[in-house]
Every structure is written in structure tokens, then in C-alpha cells.
Design an enzyme around this catalytic site. Structure first.
Site, PDB file in Angstrom:
ATOM      1  N   SER A 121       0.796  -1.042  -0.123  1.00 46.46           N
ATOM      2  CA  SER A 121      -0.134  -0.218  -0.128  1.00 46.46           C
ATOM      3  C   SER A 121       0.674   1.453   0.053  1.00 46.46           C
ATOM      4  O   SER A 121       1.901   1.348   0.748  1.00 46.46           O
ATOM      5  CB  SER A 121      -0.924   0.104   1.398  1.00 46.46           C
ATOM      6  OG  SER A 121      -1.836   1.235   1.581  1.00 46.46           O
ATOM      7  N   TYR A 146      -1.520  -1.251  10.963  1.00 45.14           N
ATOM      8  CA  TYR A 146      -1.605  -1.853   9.752  1.00 45.14           C
ATOM      9  C   TYR A 146      -1.103  -1.457   9.035  1.00 45.14           C
ATOM     10  O   TYR A 146      -0.323  -2.135   8.487  1.00 45.14           O
ATOM     11  CB  TYR A 146      -3.295  -1.337   8.925  1.00 45.14           C
ATOM     12  CG  TYR A 146      -3.616  -0.481   8.298  1.00 45.14           C
ATOM     13  CD1 TYR A 146      -4.087  -2.524   7.178  1.00 45.14           C
ATOM     14  CD2 TYR A 146      -3.305   0.139   6.771  1.00 45.14           C
ATOM     15  CE1 TYR A 146      -3.986  -1.962   5.632  1.00 45.14           C
ATOM     16  CE2 TYR A 146      -3.631  -0.106   5.593  1.00 45.14           C
ATOM     17  CZ  TYR A 146      -3.580  -1.106   4.882  1.00 45.14           C
ATOM     18  OH  TYR A 146      -3.774  -1.170   3.852  1.00 45.14           O
ATOM     19  N   LYS A 150       2.017  -3.906   6.881  1.00 43.63           N
ATOM     20  CA  LYS A 150       2.223  -3.397   5.264  1.00 43.63           C
ATOM     21  C   LYS A 150       3.917  -3.810   5.390  1.00 43.63           C
ATOM     22  O   LYS A 150       4.246  -4.081   4.347  1.00 43.63           O
ATOM     23  CB  LYS A 150       1.669  -2.223   4.987  1.00 43.63           C
ATOM     24  CG  LYS A 150       0.258  -2.727   4.229  1.00 43.63           C
ATOM     25  CD  LYS A 150      -0.244  -3.500   3.320  1.00 43.63           C
ATOM     26  CE  LYS A 150      -1.906  -4.085   3.121  1.00 43.63           C
ATOM     27  NZ  LYS A 150      -1.970  -5.349   2.493  1.00 43.63           N
TER      28      LYS A 150
HETATM   29  C1  WQD Z   1      -9.926   9.674   0.985  1.00 44.27           C
HETATM   30  C2  WQD Z   1      -9.444  11.227   1.469  1.00 44.27           C
HETATM   31  C3  WQD Z   1     -10.297  11.798   4.305  1.00 44.27           C
HETATM   32  C4  WQD Z   1     -13.627   9.398   4.025  1.00 44.27           C
HETATM   33  C5  WQD Z   1      -7.207   4.204   3.877  1.00 44.27           C
HETATM   34  C6  WQD Z   1      -5.418   3.913   4.305  1.00 44.27           C
HETATM   35  C7  WQD Z   1      -4.665   3.034   2.953  1.00 44.27           C
HETATM   36  C8  WQD Z   1      -5.996   2.063   1.868  1.00 44.27           C
HETATM   37  C9  WQD Z   1      -6.856   2.535   1.682  1.00 44.27           C
HETATM   38  C10 WQD Z   1      -6.453   0.258   2.829  1.00 44.27           C
HETATM   39  C11 WQD Z   1      -8.990  11.426   2.856  1.00 44.27           C
HETATM   40  C12 WQD Z   1     -11.468  12.048   3.008  1.00 44.27           C
HETATM   41  C13 WQD Z   1     -12.862   9.576   3.768  1.00 44.27           C
HETATM   42  C14 WQD Z   1     -15.241  10.218   4.413  1.00 44.27           C
HETATM   43  C15 WQD Z   1     -13.563  12.324   3.604  1.00 44.27           C
HETATM   44  N1  WQD Z   1      -6.058   0.460   2.415  1.00 44.27           N
HETATM   45  N2  WQD Z   1     -12.817  11.384   3.553  1.00 44.27           N
HETATM   46  N3  WQD Z   1     -14.733  12.230   4.128  1.00 44.27           N
HETATM   47  O1  WQD Z   1      -7.397   7.391   4.190  1.00 44.27           O
HETATM   48  O2  WQD Z   1      -6.279   7.766   1.448  1.00 44.27           O
HETATM   49  O3  WQD Z   1      -5.984   5.469   2.838  1.00 44.27           O
HETATM   50  O4  WQD Z   1      -7.344   3.439   2.539  1.00 44.27           O
HETATM   51  O5  WQD Z   1      -6.848  -0.828   2.811  1.00 44.27           O
HETATM   52  O6  WQD Z   1      -3.495   2.527   3.870  1.00 44.27           O
HETATM   53  O7  WQD Z   1      -4.861   4.458   4.902  1.00 44.27           O
HETATM   54  O8  WQD Z   1      -8.576   6.898   2.050  1.00 44.27           O
HETATM   55  O9  WQD Z   1     -10.938   6.727   1.288  1.00 44.27           O
HETATM   56  O10 WQD Z   1     -10.077   6.448   3.593  1.00 44.27           O
HETATM   57  O11 WQD Z   1      -9.791   8.443   2.601  1.00 44.27           O
HETATM   58  O12 WQD Z   1     -13.710  13.647   3.956  1.00 44.27           O
HETATM   59  O13 WQD Z   1     -15.984   9.844   4.944  1.00 44.27           O
HETATM   60  O14 WQD Z   1     -11.076  11.190   1.815  1.00 44.27           O
HETATM   61  O15 WQD Z   1      -9.802  12.147   4.389  1.00 44.27           O
HETATM   62  O16 WQD Z   1      -8.405  12.611   2.137  1.00 44.27           O
HETATM   63  P1  WQD Z   1      -6.900   6.929   2.572  1.00 44.27           P
HETATM   64  P2  WQD Z   1     -10.278   7.337   1.787  1.00 44.27           P
END
Ligand code: WQD
Length: 336
Positions: A121, A146, A150
Site C-alpha cells: 500500500s 495496519y 504492510k
Molecule cells: C481518502 C480521503 C479522507 C472518508 C486508506 C488507508 C490506505 C488504504 C486505502 C486500505 C482522505 C477523505 C474519507 C469520508 C472524507 N488501505 N474522506 N470523508 O485514508 O487515503 O487510505 O484507505 O485498505 O492504507 O490508509 O483513503 O478513502 O479513507 O480517504 O473526507 O467520509 O478522503 O480524509 O483525505 P486513505 P480514504
């Protein structure tokens, strides 16, 4: 394929089968049901895809799987993946994610399965100083157990292929996989309240959630919201076919290789929301909320190594991807 019934595994199964490979799907179904596996059978028209319900934390079951099948390459997907939960219960993550991978590598090594592909990741890069990130960008200390698993699994694979001359490995560092298969028969099925952005968007659009919270609009980015490299799940799945082929055909340049799997294009949270509205002609109910602890401001890939060495490139445009995500949410709601 370990953890093959989930969101990423099911898309990879489809692409591998369509490329002519035989796939054994193994999963303990701890974080998914058979919905996607059944979807895979429909898409490929193959009722005979072998499915093994098993836990890779069990070394005996893992041995048995390798004993009773001729396996040329293994793709390891299984693992817990909720960042927040890993902070609350780190041992659950270390035990499951490390044990299962160690068992897979050990069994592969002992059964003449030379090729090991690990699903890593972009989280291993933490908050990068320079963007986009290349595979040589130094990894930052992980911000969650987590993320640490990785990094540790990457290291376990790197050290193992160095020590045991009959195995080799590739780690694919995924950026943010989103979307669904164009058939709308497989996609992401989060349990409970989604952590990730796109499932939260589609569930809000369909009325399962009242309002989407945008976590922070005061980041030092063009529109103040975080930037990510959102990669279409079908594009991402195809990268595995190229990586497996590279291993099977003996084309690797090193016994351990790492590739970024992303588009190379940053998109902000707000751009993604607007893109979803435009692609699907729906209005989303959203509000600006405080920053989510642990989020990095911006990260996107330099995918040129994967482009050059794997011959793979992200192709689907974001509107197609967001239309597919919406079609999948509607498919789930239809209960078919
Ligand atoms: C993306 C952006 C949030 C939800 C994570 C893991 C990574 C990978 C994928 C999984 C961020 C914003 C989110 C919401 C929002 N692993 N957001 N409102 O955090 O980049 O990555 O998931 O198995 O290892 O860390 O992805 O989709 O959670 O967030 O504003 O309700 O969307 O703050 O900026 P992230 P995400």
C-alpha cells in the site's frame, strides 16, 4: 490467491481468468461473504473456479493447500485493513497479517512455488516530502499498526527471497483503489460504516447515509481538501496479471521488485465529490467537518516504473470509474 473473495481479490480473479490463468480462490470470509465470488463466476461464465474456505493463519491448512495443488504463483491479499481498528487492537493486526503471510511464504518455499506477489500500500510512504512518490522515496515510520504490517510484510518478503534462492517476490503498492467492475456484479462491500471515501459517497447518494463529511478543507492544497491518487479497481487488477506474467516468464530484474500502482494524477476530495455528481447526475449531501486524525495531506504516485517494466498503465477515466461505483451501489440496493 489468499483473501481472494474480497474487493481487490475478486477483480484480480476476473482479470487472471480472462487472461487464461487457472485460479484457486482461498478466503476465510472474515471480512466478506460470497457475493463477489459469485459475481466473479457470473462475469467469467466459469462455475468451476475452485474456492477453499480456510485461514492462512493456520499453518497446517496452508500446507495442505500447497500439498494438494500445483501452484506456480501465489498472490497474498488476506489481511485486516481498518486503520482505526488497528490502533485500538494492534495485536489482532500483527498476529493476523504477519502470521498469514509467513505461512504463505513458508509453504510456497517448501512446495516449489517460486513466485510470490504481495499486496502492499502507498501507506508505507507516510506523509511524503516530495511528490509524486517513486519506489525509491524513503518509507516513513508507519502511523498505524495496519500501515506497519504492510511495511513489515514487505520486509519479510524482501528478506525471504534474499535468503531462499528458490523464491522471488513482487510488492505492488496500491494507491487508492476505487470503483467496481463495469458489469456491476462485483465491487466494494464494506461492513458497517465505511471508512473510505467512495463507499461513503455512494451510500450517501443512495440514502443509506444522511450526509458525507469532508474531513478538512484547510489543508495546504489547491482547494484545501486532501489529494489522493484514485486508481480504478479494474486497472489495478490488470496490474496483477502483468506482474504474475513477469514472474512466471522469468523476466524479473531482481529477486524482489516493488511497483507503484497508481494513475500519477492527484485528485482532491472535493474534485472527487464533484466528479461523482457530474458522472452520475446526482447531488450529494455533504458538509465540511474537522480533519481526520492520521490523514496525510497529499500523496500520488509516479507510476513510470510500472509503466515501463510491467507494460501496465492506468486507462480508465475517473468518470467511468465513478459511474461504475454508483452502478454497483445500485446493484446492491436492488438486492439481486
Ligand atoms: C481518502 C480521503 C479522507 C472518508 C486508506 C488507508 C490506505 C488504504 C486505502 C486500505 C482522505 C477523505 C474519507 C469520508 C472524507 N488501505 N474522506 N470523508 O485514508 O487515503 O487510505 O484507505 O485498505 O492504507 O490508509 O483513503 O478513502 O479513507 O480517504 O473526507 O467520509 O478522503 O480524509 O483525505 P486513505 P480514504
Amino acid at each position: 490467491m489468499s483473501g481472494g473473495a474480497g474487493f481487490i481479490g475478486s477483480h484480480v480473479t476476473v482479470e487472471l481468468i480472462e487472461a487464461g490463468y487457472d485460479v484457486i480462490v482461498a478466503d476465510n470470509l472474515s471480512n466478506c461473504d460470497m457475493t463477489c465470488f459469485n459475481g466473479v463466476k457470473k462475469i467469467t461464465g466459469r462455475e468451476d473456479i475452485p474456492f477453499v474456505k480456510m485461514d492462512f493463519c493456520n499453518p497446517v491448512a496452508t500446507e495442505l493447500l500447497f500439498d494438494s495443488n500445483q501452484i506456480d504463483a501465489v498472490i497474498h491479499f488476506s489481511g485486516y485493513k481498518a486503520v482505526g481498528e488497528s490502533v485500538m487492537d494492534p495485536l489482532k493486526y500483527y498476529k493476523n497479517n504477519l502470521e498469514s503471510f509467513i505461512n504463505v511464504i513458508e509453504s510456497a518455499r517448501d512446495h516449489g512455488c517460486s513466485n510470490i506477489l504481495f499486496s502492499s500500500s502507498a501507506t508505507v510512504y507516510g506523509e511524503p516530502d516530495v511528490l509524486p512518490v517513486t519506489e525509491n522515496t524513503p518509507r516513513q515510520p508507519a502511523t498505524s499498526p495496519y500501515g506497519n504490517t504492510k511495511q513489515m510484510c514487505e520486509d519479510i518478503l524482501r528478506d525471504s527471497v534474499k535468503a531462499y534462492s528458490n523464491i522471488r517476490g513482487i510488492a505492488l503498492r496500491y494507491f487508492n483503489p476505487i470503483g467496481a467492475h463495469p458489469s456491476a456484479l462485483i465491487g466494494e462491500l464494506p461492513r458497517g460504516v465505511p471508512n473510505n471515501l467512495v463507499p461513503f459517497i455512494t451510500q450517501t447518494a443512495i440514502g443509506k447515509r444522511e450526509c458525507l463529511s469532508v474531513f478538512g478543507d484547510d489543508y495546504p492544497t489547491p482547494d484545501g481538501t486532501c489529494q489522493r491518487d484514485f486508481i480504478d479497481i479494474v486497472d489495478l487488477a490488470k496490474a496483477h496479471v502483468f506482474a504474475v506474467r513477469r514472474m512466471l516468464e522469468g523476466k524479473m530484474k531482481d529477486e524482489y521488485e516493488i511497483f507503484n500502482i497508481g494513475t500519477g494524477k492527484p485528485l482532491s476530495v472535493m474534485e472527487l465529490i464533484k466528479g461523482f455528481e457530474k458522472a452520475n447526475g446526482v447531488k450529494l449531501n455533504y458538509k465540511i467537518a474537522p480533519r481526520r486524525p492520521g490523514d496525510v495531506t497529499a500523496i500520488w504516485a509516479d507510476p513510470s516504473l510500472a509503466n515501463k517494466e510491467l507494460g501496465w498503465k492506468a486507462e480508465r477515466d475517473i468518470e467511468e470509474t465513478l459511474a461504475a461505483a454508483w452502478a454497483w451501489e445500485k446493484h446492491i440496493a436492488s438486492g439481486e
